[in-house]
Design a protein around this motif. Structure first.
Motif, PDB file in Angstrom:
ATOM      1  N   TYR A 284      11.105 -34.441 -24.460  1.00 17.62           N
ATOM      2  CA  TYR A 284      10.771 -34.905 -25.809  1.00 17.62           C
ATOM      3  C   TYR A 284      11.391 -36.273 -26.089  1.00 17.62           C
ATOM      4  N   ALA A 285      12.637 -36.451 -25.688  1.00 17.97           N
ATOM      5  CA  ALA A 285      13.261 -37.754 -25.862  1.00 17.97           C
ATOM      6  C   ALA A 285      12.517 -38.819 -25.064  1.00 17.97           C
ATOM      7  N   ARG A 286      12.126 -38.467 -23.848  1.00 11.26           N
ATOM      8  CA  ARG A 286      11.399 -39.427 -23.012  1.00 11.26           C
ATOM      9  C   ARG A 286      10.034 -39.765 -23.595  1.00 11.26           C
ATOM     10  N   ALA A 287       9.445 -38.833 -24.364  1.00  7.81           N
ATOM     11  CA  ALA A 287       8.136 -39.072 -24.982  1.00  7.81           C
ATOM     12  C   ALA A 287       8.244 -39.809 -26.315  1.00  7.81           C
ATOM     13  N   GLY A 288       9.470 -40.119 -26.743  1.00  9.93           N
ATOM     14  CA  GLY A 288       9.644 -40.893 -27.963  1.00  9.93           C
ATOM     15  C   GLY A 288       9.933 -40.088 -29.203  1.00  9.93           C
ATOM     16  N   PHE A 289      10.323 -38.815 -29.051  1.00 10.35           N
ATOM     17  CA  PHE A 289      10.646 -37.984 -30.199  1.00 10.35           C
ATOM     18  C   PHE A 289      12.041 -38.336 -30.725  1.00 10.35           C
ATOM     19  N   ASP A 290      12.177 -38.249 -32.035  1.00 13.92           N
ATOM     20  CA  ASP A 290      13.464 -38.501 -32.680  1.00 13.92           C
ATOM     21  C   ASP A 290      14.283 -37.226 -32.869  1.00 13.92           C
ATOM     22  N   GLU A 291      13.601 -36.084 -33.010  1.00  9.62           N
ATOM     23  CA  GLU A 291      14.275 -34.803 -33.184  1.00  9.62           C
ATOM     24  C   GLU A 291      13.558 -33.760 -32.340  1.00  9.62           C
ATOM     25  N   VAL A 292      14.333 -32.904 -31.667  1.00 13.17           N
ATOM     26  CA  VAL A 292      13.744 -31.807 -30.895  1.00 13.17           C
ATOM     27  C   VAL A 292      14.558 -30.546 -31.165  1.00 13.17           C
ATOM     28  N   TYR A 293      13.837 -29.444 -31.417  1.00 13.47           N
ATOM     29  CA  TYR A 293      14.446 -28.174 -31.806  1.00 13.47           C
ATOM     30  C   TYR A 293      14.154 -27.133 -30.736  1.00 13.47           C
ATOM     31  N   VAL A 294      15.208 -26.449 -30.293  1.00 14.81           N
ATOM     32  CA  VAL A 294      15.112 -25.472 -29.217  1.00 14.81           C
ATOM     33  C   VAL A 294      15.301 -24.078 -29.797  1.00 14.81           C
ATOM     34  N   ASN A 295      14.442 -23.147 -29.381  1.00 15.89           N
ATOM     35  CA  ASN A 295      14.567 -21.755 -29.806  1.00 15.89           C
ATOM     36  C   ASN A 295      14.798 -20.864 -28.604  1.00 15.89           C
ATOM     37  N   GLN A 296      15.807 -19.999 -28.685  1.00 17.78           N
ATOM     38  CA  GLN A 296      16.069 -19.011 -27.645  1.00 17.78           C
ATOM     39  C   GLN A 296      15.316 -17.736 -27.962  1.00 17.78           C
ATOM     40  N   ILE A 297      14.455 -17.328 -27.042  1.00 22.52           N
ATOM     41  CA  ILE A 297      13.700 -16.092 -27.168  1.00 22.52           C
ATOM     42  C   ILE A 297      14.557 -14.916 -26.699  1.00 22.52           C
ATOM     43  N   GLY A 298      14.538 -13.841 -27.465  1.00 15.76           N
ATOM     44  CA  GLY A 298      15.155 -12.605 -26.996  1.00 15.76           C
ATOM     45  C   GLY A 298      16.615 -12.453 -27.368  1.00 15.76           C
ATOM     46  N   PRO A 299      17.286 -11.497 -26.754  1.00 15.81           N
ATOM     47  CA  PRO A 299      18.609 -11.081 -27.206  1.00 15.81           C
ATOM     48  C   PRO A 299      19.775 -11.920 -26.707  1.00 15.81           C
ATOM     49  N   GLY A 300      19.563 -12.807 -25.746  1.00 16.66           N
ATOM     50  CA  GLY A 300      20.695 -13.499 -25.126  1.00 16.66           C
ATOM     51  C   GLY A 300      21.212 -14.679 -25.918  1.00 16.66           C
ATOM     52  N   GLN A 301      21.418 -14.508 -27.198  1.00 22.92           N
ATOM     53  CA  GLN A 301      21.820 -15.629 -28.040  1.00 22.92           C
ATOM     54  C   GLN A 301      23.206 -16.161 -27.676  1.00 22.92           C
ATOM     55  N   THR A 302      24.176 -15.283 -27.460  1.00 26.68           N
ATOM     56  CA  THR A 302      25.538 -15.743 -27.154  1.00 26.68           C
ATOM     57  C   THR A 302      25.559 -16.552 -25.872  1.00 26.68           C
ATOM     58  N   GLU A 303      24.884 -16.050 -24.837  1.00 27.46           N
ATOM     59  CA  GLU A 303      24.845 -16.765 -23.561  1.00 27.46           C
ATOM     60  C   GLU A 303      24.137 -18.110 -23.706  1.00 27.46           C
ATOM     61  N   PHE A 304      23.069 -18.128 -24.497  1.00 28.38           N
ATOM     62  CA  PHE A 304      22.343 -19.382 -24.732  1.00 28.38           C
ATOM     63  C   PHE A 304      23.253 -20.416 -25.396  1.00 28.38           C
ATOM     64  N   PHE A 305      23.892 -20.046 -26.483  1.00 25.54           N
ATOM     65  CA  PHE A 305      24.718 -21.022 -27.199  1.00 25.54           C
ATOM     66  C   PHE A 305      25.904 -21.472 -26.351  1.00 25.54           C
ATOM     67  N   ASP A 306      26.505 -20.564 -25.583  1.00 30.14           N
ATOM     68  CA  ASP A 306      27.609 -20.957 -24.703  1.00 30.14           C
ATOM     69  C   ASP A 306      27.140 -21.971 -23.671  1.00 30.14           C
ATOM     70  N   ALA A 307      25.977 -21.734 -23.067  1.00 30.50           N
ATOM     71  CA  ALA A 307      25.468 -22.629 -22.028  1.00 30.50           C
ATOM     72  C   ALA A 307      25.078 -23.984 -22.604  1.00 30.50           C
TER      73      ALA A 307
END
Length: 320
Positions: A284-307
């Protein structure tokens, strides 16, 4: 410099879970929040759909991050005047950190009030007029408006922010990009499409911000991640205008029966390969976006945020 934010999915998570994710996102180093505005989830497996304006009020009390709706349809389910009041209050509650993402909507959420679902061209006309009404009301002036689609009579918002929130307009093709350039303060589009960004800028968007987002599934077991996405978000792989015209979660489930796990594996970043996550978000940054939002699917929220705190976000910022 690109802003990296977290996308709160009202379709999949309870209000309490969304608030926990917002806190975790801020602690992990995400710089902003986006939140979906739905009446229905895309399918019954997702299983949630809290009212976005209640959620934004609650978010204002648990995080200092900016909040953007991605996106609200202000034309059918709720009148533009009521959307304007909701946006004004959200902006006041967040101390001016609210951004109003607006789009032409999906039948999935808008047909519930019983009207016919318009064709795409009429939906864009409705959005254009709704934005005019919302802008006028957000100033706090008394508004009377009689247009081809909406009527407002002697309406005035008494609780308004010091500055109206920016209105970011969603679109997925050249006509929508041109409309966003003309009526919006920014452009929302989900694919990292550099050509579409350029069309928006050449159509009058100039230096206005471009926002986008993607879904991922962080999991140490990639095959399990693919199965999780296939169970919860097979609609991510549906083509064309189906997302705009199918009216019920049951219809999405029927269409999604054609989506295979291989299709998901090819279209959604699954697993714990840091390089894959960095590349997908960085596109997204390479395509010229100013803001990009990431969503984690499913239950692994803690692991996602840690990573993302430890590995993904630092690498994305170092890549600038």
């Amino acid at each position: 410099m690109t802003t990296y934010g977290y996308f709160l999915s009202c379709e999949e998570f309870t209000p309490a879970e969304l608030l926990d994710q917002a806190r975790s996102a801020e602690q992990a180093g995400f710089e902003a929040l986006a939140i979906s505005d739905h009446f229905h989830p895309w399918n019954d497996e997702q299983g949630q759909s809290p009212f976005v304006w209640s959620m934004i009020g609650a978010l204002s009390q648990v995080t200092s991050l900016p909040v953007t709706t991605l996106v609200t349809c202000p034309t059918v389910r709720m009148h533009p005047a009521i959307n304007a009041q909701a946006a004004a209050t959200a902006s006041v509650l967040t101390g001016g950190r609210f951004r109003f993402g607006l789009g032409s909507g999906e039948a999935l959420n808008e047909h519930v009030v019983g009207g016919a679902w318009p064709e795409a061209a009429e939906r864009m006309e409705l959005l254009d007029e709704a934005v005019q009404v919302i802008r006028r009301l957000l100033t706090g002036e008394r508004v009377t408006h009689r247009g081809p689609h909406f009527t407002v009579q002697n309406a005035r918002l008494y609780t308004v922010p010091d500055e109206p929130p920016p209105l970011h307009i969603s679109g997925f093709g050249p006509q929508a990009a041109a409309l966003a350039a003309r009526i919006g303060d920014g452009f929302v589009t989900m694919a990292p499409d550099a050509a579409l960004v350029e069309q928006f800028r050449k159509a009058g968007g100039g230096a206005k911000p471009v926002l986008g987002g993607l879904k991922v599934c962080w999991d140490a077991d990639r095959d399990r991640a693919v199965r999780t996405v296939h169970r919860l978000w097979p609609n991510e792989a549906l083509p064309g205008e189906l997302a705009q015209i199918l009216p019920t979660p049951e219809h999405f489930e029927q269409a999604s029966s054609l989506v295979t796990e291989d299709m998901i594996a090819d279209s959604v970043v699954c697993g714990d390969d840091v390089d894959a996550h960095v590349d997908a978000v960085g596109a997204y940054a390479r395509a010229g976006f100013d803001e990009v939002y990431v969503n984690q699917i499913g239950p692994g929220q803690t692991e996602f945020f840690d990573a993302y705190r430890a590995e993904v976000l630092p690498r994305l910022r170092d890549a600038v």
